[in-house]
Design an enzyme around this catalytic site. Sequence first.
Site, PDB file in Angstrom:
ATOM      1  N   SER A 126     -19.207  29.240  -0.262  1.00  0.00           N
ATOM      2  CA  SER A 126     -19.208  30.513  -0.974  1.00  0.00           C
ATOM      3  C   SER A 126     -18.075  30.563  -1.998  1.00  0.00           C
ATOM      4  O   SER A 126     -18.242  31.065  -3.106  1.00  0.00           O
ATOM      5  CB  SER A 126     -19.072  31.680   0.011  1.00  0.00           C
TER       6      SER A 126
ATOM      7  N   CYS B 119     -15.636  33.003   8.832  1.00  0.00           N
ATOM      8  CA  CYS B 119     -16.802  33.005   7.938  1.00  0.00           C
ATOM      9  C   CYS B 119     -17.944  32.173   8.496  1.00  0.00           C
ATOM     10  O   CYS B 119     -18.952  32.698   8.941  1.00  0.00           O
ATOM     11  CB  CYS B 119     -16.421  32.509   6.542  1.00  0.00           C
TER      12      CYS B 119
ATOM     13  N   CYS C 176     -14.941  27.000   1.875  1.00  0.00           N
ATOM     14  CA  CYS C 176     -16.328  27.397   2.120  1.00  0.00           C
ATOM     15  C   CYS C 176     -17.156  27.232   0.851  1.00  0.00           C
ATOM     16  O   CYS C 176     -16.656  27.390  -0.264  1.00  0.00           O
ATOM     17  CB  CYS C 176     -16.355  28.854   2.587  1.00  0.00           C
TER      18      CYS C 176
ATOM     19  N   HIS D 196     -19.136  28.840  -5.137  1.00  0.00           N
ATOM     20  CA  HIS D 196     -19.980  29.605  -6.063  1.00  0.00           C
ATOM     21  C   HIS D 196     -19.124  30.347  -7.091  1.00  0.00           C
ATOM     22  O   HIS D 196     -19.476  30.428  -8.270  1.00  0.00           O
ATOM     23  CB  HIS D 196     -20.844  30.614  -5.294  1.00  0.00           C
TER      24      HIS D 196
ATOM     25  N   HIS E 195     -11.496  32.970   1.894  1.00  0.00           N
ATOM     26  CA  HIS E 195     -11.926  34.112   2.710  1.00  0.00           C
ATOM     27  C   HIS E 195     -12.191  33.727   4.164  1.00  0.00           C
ATOM     28  O   HIS E 195     -12.680  34.546   4.942  1.00  0.00           O
ATOM     29  CB  HIS E 195     -13.206  34.716   2.115  1.00  0.00           C
TER      30      HIS E 195
END
Length: 360
Positions: free
Chosen positions: A40, A162, A38, A43, A59
């Site tokens: 995310s 997610c 992902c 990041h 996640h």
Amino acid sequence: MKAAILREPGKPLEIGEVEIDEPGPREVKIKTKACGLCRSDLHFLDGVYPYPLPTVLGHEAAGVVTAVGSEVTHVQPGDHVVTFLAPSCGSCKLCQNGQFTLCQDPSMQRTPGTTPRLTIDGEPMAQFLNLSGFAEEMLVHENACVAIDKEMPMDRAALIGCSVVTGAGSVFNAARIKAGESIAIIGAGGIGLSAINAAKIAGAGEIVAIDPVESKRTMAEKMGATMTFDAIDENVVSQVIEATGGGVDHAIECVGKAVTAQLAWKVLRRGGAAVIVGMIAPGEMVEIHGPEFLQGKSVKGALMGAGHFMQDMPRLVAHYLGGRLDLDSVIAERISLDQINEGFDKLKSGESTRSVIMFD
């Protein structure tokens, strides 16, 4: 167990051994079957968002329960489950208000001074977002997983953890779109495509997809977009407003940049509402000119779809099994854990929608 370890931001993940504890009274041990890559995660991998290191990222995961603690009641060994990074206690003020994804009750994590869930070389290790999915096993609080239909393929189930629950939830829960209303989705990655698909399921009248990558705009049309626009075209705002007869009722920002959040605001009609679900980097400011608030427009954020994952995820599984939710098209490739760094390189390029790690 084998895991992908982040030791230093900006550096490739290292494949190595991590020790995992046995379940406490309200914990569940899961054999990971699939985990999506992902943006995310990216990041944190790049250091945009700081996190205690070393850690195991990941996640967006699904797996099979192998052991449960003495007080666990809603899952049992053998269950197929999807995990969730924002578990809710169910009893705090936020949960009582229905804001489950915003719950911050610390009781769902192990307290400082107790045996950690994960260790490396005998030293405590930070668990990433209550999960750490880039590993052969996960040890999570019982409120961080939910049982799903065993007919659901594990690679598609992982996406629900997610991107799908975030994108679809932004439409069903945050925007609460009504049949016939118009909506613009900014960003046609995993989250955006899920939002487009959800808008189609909800009966949206016009579904506008805005993305700079032509292949993603084509994919958006396959998922249900009725019109698409190039996000980097300097006239994109006026093009959308003209094509929709004054702007859209709702706009969902799925990228995580100030400029795309502002784009979501600008393409709204008078009285329209924008929902920001992308992770905008710390320090970035979204600029809205004050007089524009007099147009009756509104903007809000939504974490992980702003819903209740214990209810939402099984429903999304049912949508997939019923042929209404297209997850097959979203997966760009299936890779091994050893290929994780190459997968993130593709994600950085912007061309890939979703790479999914498959475990034995």
